[in-house]
Design an enzyme around this catalytic site. Structure first.
Site, PDB file in Angstrom:
ATOM      1  N   GLU A   1     -11.191   3.390   6.109  1.00  0.00           N
ATOM      2  CA  GLU A   1     -10.119   4.263   6.615  1.00  0.00           C
ATOM      3  C   GLU A   1     -10.829   5.329   7.449  1.00  0.00           C
ATOM      4  O   GLU A   1     -10.711   5.367   8.672  1.00  0.00           O
ATOM      5  CB  GLU A   1      -9.338   4.883   5.445  1.00  0.00           C
ATOM      6  CG  GLU A   1      -8.234   5.853   5.873  1.00  0.00           C
ATOM      7  CD  GLU A   1      -7.565   6.571   4.676  1.00  0.00           C
ATOM      8  OE1 GLU A   1      -8.136   6.580   3.572  1.00  0.00           O
ATOM      9  OE2 GLU A   1      -6.466   7.149   4.886  1.00  0.00           O
TER      10      GLU A   1
ATOM     11  N   HIS B   1       0.864  -1.188   0.000  1.00  0.00           N
ATOM     12  CA  HIS B   1       0.000   0.000   0.000  1.00  0.00           C
ATOM     13  C   HIS B   1       0.897   1.234   0.000  1.00  0.00           C
ATOM     14  O   HIS B   1       1.314   1.720   1.055  1.00  0.00           O
ATOM     15  CB  HIS B   1      -0.923  -0.032   1.232  1.00  0.00           C
ATOM     16  CG  HIS B   1      -1.926   1.078   1.292  1.00  0.00           C
ATOM     17  ND1 HIS B   1      -3.079   0.991   2.039  1.00  0.00           N
ATOM     18  CD2 HIS B   1      -1.969   2.297   0.698  1.00  0.00           C
ATOM     19  CE1 HIS B   1      -3.775   2.117   1.908  1.00  0.00           C
ATOM     20  NE2 HIS B   1      -3.107   2.926   1.109  1.00  0.00           N
TER      21      HIS B   1
ATOM     22  N   ASP C   1       1.801   3.945   2.835  1.00  0.00           N
ATOM     23  CA  ASP C   1       0.783   4.828   2.254  1.00  0.00           C
ATOM     24  C   ASP C   1       1.428   5.990   1.471  1.00  0.00           C
ATOM     25  O   ASP C   1       1.621   5.882   0.269  1.00  0.00           O
ATOM     26  CB  ASP C   1      -0.168   5.331   3.346  1.00  0.00           C
ATOM     27  CG  ASP C   1      -1.554   5.692   2.825  1.00  0.00           C
ATOM     28  OD1 ASP C   1      -1.840   5.433   1.651  1.00  0.00           O
ATOM     29  OD2 ASP C   1      -2.369   6.233   3.615  1.00  0.00           O
ATOM     30  N   ASP C   2       1.768   7.069   2.171  1.00  0.00           N
ATOM     31  CA  ASP C   2       2.372   8.256   1.538  1.00  0.00           C
ATOM     32  C   ASP C   2       3.556   8.694   2.409  1.00  0.00           C
ATOM     33  O   ASP C   2       3.462   9.675   3.162  1.00  0.00           O
ATOM     34  CB  ASP C   2       1.328   9.384   1.468  1.00  0.00           C
ATOM     35  CG  ASP C   2       0.102   8.955   0.698  1.00  0.00           C
ATOM     36  OD1 ASP C   2       0.163   8.909  -0.538  1.00  0.00           O
ATOM     37  OD2 ASP C   2      -0.916   8.635   1.342  1.00  0.00           O
TER      38      ASP C   2
ATOM     39  N   HIS D   1       1.375   4.855  -2.379  1.00  0.00           N
ATOM     40  CA  HIS D   1       1.015   5.728  -3.502  1.00  0.00           C
ATOM     41  C   HIS D   1       2.303   6.376  -3.979  1.00  0.00           C
ATOM     42  O   HIS D   1       2.957   7.091  -3.207  1.00  0.00           O
ATOM     43  CB  HIS D   1       0.026   6.808  -3.051  1.00  0.00           C
ATOM     44  CG  HIS D   1      -1.231   6.239  -2.463  1.00  0.00           C
ATOM     45  ND1 HIS D   1      -2.388   6.067  -3.184  1.00  0.00           N
ATOM     46  CD2 HIS D   1      -1.508   5.777  -1.215  1.00  0.00           C
ATOM     47  CE1 HIS D   1      -3.325   5.542  -2.411  1.00  0.00           C
ATOM     48  NE2 HIS D   1      -2.809   5.351  -1.211  1.00  0.00           N
TER      49      HIS D   1
END
Ligand code: ADE
Ligand code: ZN
Length: 337
Positions: free
Chosen positions: A197, A14, A275-276, A16
């Site tokens: 989320e 996961h 994630d980020d 991005h």
């Protein structure tokens, strides 16, 4: 423990790619592409990374992506992530990209796709990191726009393993995208979706029942629905959990209140991901580390998380088996010594 985590063989499921844009690179690309940034310095950018919720993050994230203009920019972005991933012994990575955040500002689908894909190929050759691409639809936009994006991707479908669903969750349920996911599956894509989320457990059920997802991204609000928890355990539908993201976006008040350990101990195939990372203060090892120290995760639990990461991946069974054996050997040795 820090070294144990750093060197642990792991998969990231996961991530991005646009969320790996470090402030330093943001300035470099802004200069390269002659773009004015609303920030004076790297430290000012970092000060702006103070989020109240998902929406307030997304505004800044989409703004940051605007410095990505040329194929080479996407290549450099992806390459920088792979260097970092290699330094943390990531052996396999499944990367989201958001074509609509580029095509909507006049950048061709191919510009983003080719830059990212070429770096992934080179990363396999240089670091031995295997990878898969996941095309993610922006859920605040319409299903028709998602269909148009899918159409652009079809010539390259053999190089993308799945479609996903991200962006503002509340008010944009999975049901809004049922038909485009049907079409994607008919074209041979697997499916995943961000759900639970910020959104309610019902969105997780919709992702499973209507979008036929293989994994749920985040999924931490499954804790509110005992039947859903039982289902996730029974079917071993993995959750790609992102601890630092959840704390930064106020899904949990603090890391000590995160439910990762509970999910894991219920028998859910939970995994840890970043994630980020450039926005949330850490890559995958920092995510393991932060969760480990706040939740007092044992080596056995860390071992389980790493095994789950390969189990939950879209690798073929032989590769999964080989990598899980590596985790077994690493943890066996590390626990003994
Ligand atoms: N896009 C990038 N990061 C995201 C997240 N955590 N949730 C939804 N959309 C995203
Ligand atoms: Zn995400």
């Amino acid at each position: 423990m820090k070294e144990f985590i750093q060197n642990l063989p792991k998969a990231e499921l996961h991530l991005h790619i646009e969320g790996t844009l470090e402030p330093e690179m943001m300035f470099e690309l802004a200069q390269r592409n002659d773009i004015d940034l609303p920030y004076e310095s790297v430290s000012q950018v970092k000060e702006a990374y103070n989020f109240e919720d998902l929406e307030s993050f997304l505004d800044i994230y989409y703004q940051g992506s605007q410095v990505l203009q040329q194929e080479r920019d996407f290549y450099d972005l992806t390459w920088a992530y792979l260097e970092k991933a290699a330094s943390q012994n990531v052996r396999h990575t499944e990367i989201f990209f958001d074509p609509q955040s580029h095509t909507d500002r006049g950048i061709a689908f191919e510009t983003a796709y080719r830059g990212i894909y070429q770096a992934l190929q080179d990363g396999k050759a240089k670091f031995g990191i295997s990878s898969q691409l996941i095309l993610s639809f922006l859920r605040h936009l319409s299903q028709d726009e998602a269909f148009a994006t899918l159409k652009q991707a079809l010539p390259y479908k053999d190089t993308m393993v799945a479609v996903g669903l991200d962006s503002a969750e509340q008010g944009n349920p999975p049901s809004k995208f049922k038909e485009v996911f049907d079409k994607a599956r008919a074209e041979g894509f697997l499916t995943v979706a961000h759900a639970g989320e910020e959104g309610p457990p019902e969105y997780i059920w919709e992702a499973i029942d209507l979008l036929k997802v293989s994994r749920i991204d985040h999924g931490v609000r499954s804790m509110e629905d005992p039947k859903l928890l039982d289902y996730l355990v029974e079917k071993q539908i993995p959750l790609t959990v992102c601890p630092l993201s959840n704390v930064e976006l106020k899904v949990f008040d603090s890391m000590a209140k995160h439910n990762l350990k509970q999910l894991l101990n219920l028998g859910i195939c939970a995994t840890v991901n970043s994630d980020d990372p450039s926005y949330f203060g850490g890559y995958i090892a920092e995510n393991y580390q932060a969760a480990q120290s706040a939740l007092d995760l044992s080596r056995q639990e860390i071992y389980q998380l790493a095994k789950n990461s390969f189990q939950a991946s879209f690798l073929p069974p032989e590769s999964k088996h080989k990598l899980i054996t590596e985790v077994d050997e690493y943890c066996g040795l590390a626990i003994e010594t």
